[in-house]
Design a protein around this motif. Structure first.
Motif, PDB file in Angstrom:
ATOM      1  N   ASP A  68     -16.463  77.267  52.647  1.00 56.96           N
ATOM      2  CA  ASP A  68     -15.759  76.150  53.620  1.00 56.96           C
ATOM      3  C   ASP A  68     -15.005  75.341  52.655  1.00 56.96           C
ATOM      4  OD1 ASP A  68     -15.376  74.079  55.017  1.00 56.96           O
ATOM      5  OD2 ASP A  68     -17.421  73.968  55.962  1.00 56.96           O
ATOM      6  N   THR A  70     -12.817  73.011  53.841  1.00 60.34           N
ATOM      7  CA  THR A  70     -12.555  71.935  54.643  1.00 60.34           C
ATOM      8  C   THR A  70     -12.794  70.645  53.936  1.00 60.34           C
ATOM      9  OG1 THR A  70     -14.610  71.698  55.948  1.00 60.34           O
ATOM     10  CG2 THR A  70     -12.940  72.891  56.789  1.00 60.34           C
ATOM     11  N   ARG A 105      -9.872  76.692  55.665  1.00 61.66           N
ATOM     12  CA  ARG A 105      -9.527  75.213  55.817  1.00 61.66           C
ATOM     13  C   ARG A 105      -8.524  75.024  56.651  1.00 61.66           C
ATOM     14  NH1 ARG A 105      -5.444  74.727  50.293  1.00 61.66           N
ATOM     15  NH2 ARG A 105      -3.931  76.181  51.200  1.00 61.66           N
ATOM     16  N   THR A 136     -14.907  74.326  61.274  1.00 63.44           N
ATOM     17  CA  THR A 136     -15.336  75.676  60.585  1.00 63.44           C
ATOM     18  C   THR A 136     -14.920  76.949  61.099  1.00 63.44           C
ATOM     19  OG1 THR A 136     -17.305  75.924  61.841  1.00 63.44           O
ATOM     20  CG2 THR A 136     -17.497  74.515  59.985  1.00 63.44           C
ATOM     21  N   GLY A 161     -21.427  76.336  52.847  1.00 59.81           N
ATOM     22  CA  GLY A 161     -20.957  75.117  53.566  1.00 59.81           C
ATOM     23  C   GLY A 161     -21.738  74.182  54.108  1.00 59.81           C
TER      24      GLY A 161
END
Length: 259
Positions: A68, A70, A105, A136, A161
């Protein structure tokens, strides 16, 4: 007339034919290669090299390393750039390991790399990626894993994540397909989001994998677990058990999760 000896011309013709046969034999011997000791040794060395490559290819594992990317994951992403190198080093003690990086992302962006066989190559690829805010996209990670598994066997999928913002039933349906294909997922959660924990645990169960959690300061714990996963991916459960017998904490934790 019967009993008459052959004439001189007949004898000469016979000698000419015999000479011609000898010349032909000499010519054939000249163009037919004869393997000497050096050539035989070179051939055997080449065959040995090819056999070694074939054996390594057959025993190599293929691991998808999904992250993940982000914005909330920026601190752990930086740690992961260093941690994955340890995964390669430990796995290479057992057999070769190829790793494909998958990350998501931003707004709907999910990308996968080529297969890497050296840790430094993957580290360079990861260093060029910056985390961006977004939701996500774990479903895309699962879809990528299914695509790879249907084309050629993969040993495992690792996912790191901190949250889950998708339809959990959809994720579990895809996880079940991975389980049927014999691909375990090892999910490592940063933080303590209860929604993410429930989803990650269920995905691990459906794929016969494992779930683990860590906090932002537990880089060493994550590194130990990922190293154990890499050993499992390259050498199977026997290699993981061997690592545990050497007192490896990550291997012990992973085996406990997989029971």
């Amino acid at each position: 007339m019967a009993g008459r000896p052959p004439t001189t011309d007949c004898r000469q013709q016979g000698r000419r034919q015999q000479g011609s046969h000898l010349e032909t034999a000499r010519a054939e011997a000249a163009v037919t290669p004869v393997s000497g000791a050096a050539e035989v040794a070179a051939f055997l060395e080449q065959a040995k090299s090819l056999e070694s490559v074939a054996t390594r290819t057959q025993t190599s594992g293929r691991l998808i390393f999904a992250l993940d990317a982000t914005m909330s994951r920026q601190p752990t992403w930086d740690q992961a750039c260093h941690i994955q190198a340890d995964m390669f080093r430990e796995a290479d003690k057992i057999a070769g390991l190829e790793i494909k990086l998958v990350y998501f992302r931003g707004f709907g962006e999910c990308k996968s790399s080529r297969w890497f066989s050296h840790g430094d190559e993957m580290a360079k690829a990861m260093s060029r990626i910056a985390c961006q805010g977004g939701r996500t996209q774990i479903r895309k990670v699962l879809a990528s894993g299914l695509k790879e598994a249907r084309g050629d066997k993969i040993s495992a999928i690792v996912y790191v994540g901190d949250c889950m913002e998708e339809d959990v039933d959809e994720l579990c349906a895809r996880a079940g397909e991975l389980g049927l294909l014999g691909v375990p997922m090892f999910l490592f959660q940063e933080g303590n989001d209860p929604v993410a924990e429930q989803a990650f645990r269920e995905i691990a169960r459906l794929t016969n994998g494992a779930y683990g959690s860590f906090d932002a300061g537990a880089a060493r714990q994550l590194a130990a677990l990922l190293k154990a996963v890499a050993v499992y991916a390259s050498g199977g459960r026997d290699a993981l058990l061997a690592l545990e017998r050497r007192g490896d904490a990550g291997a012990r934790l992973l085996i406990e999760q997989m029971k």
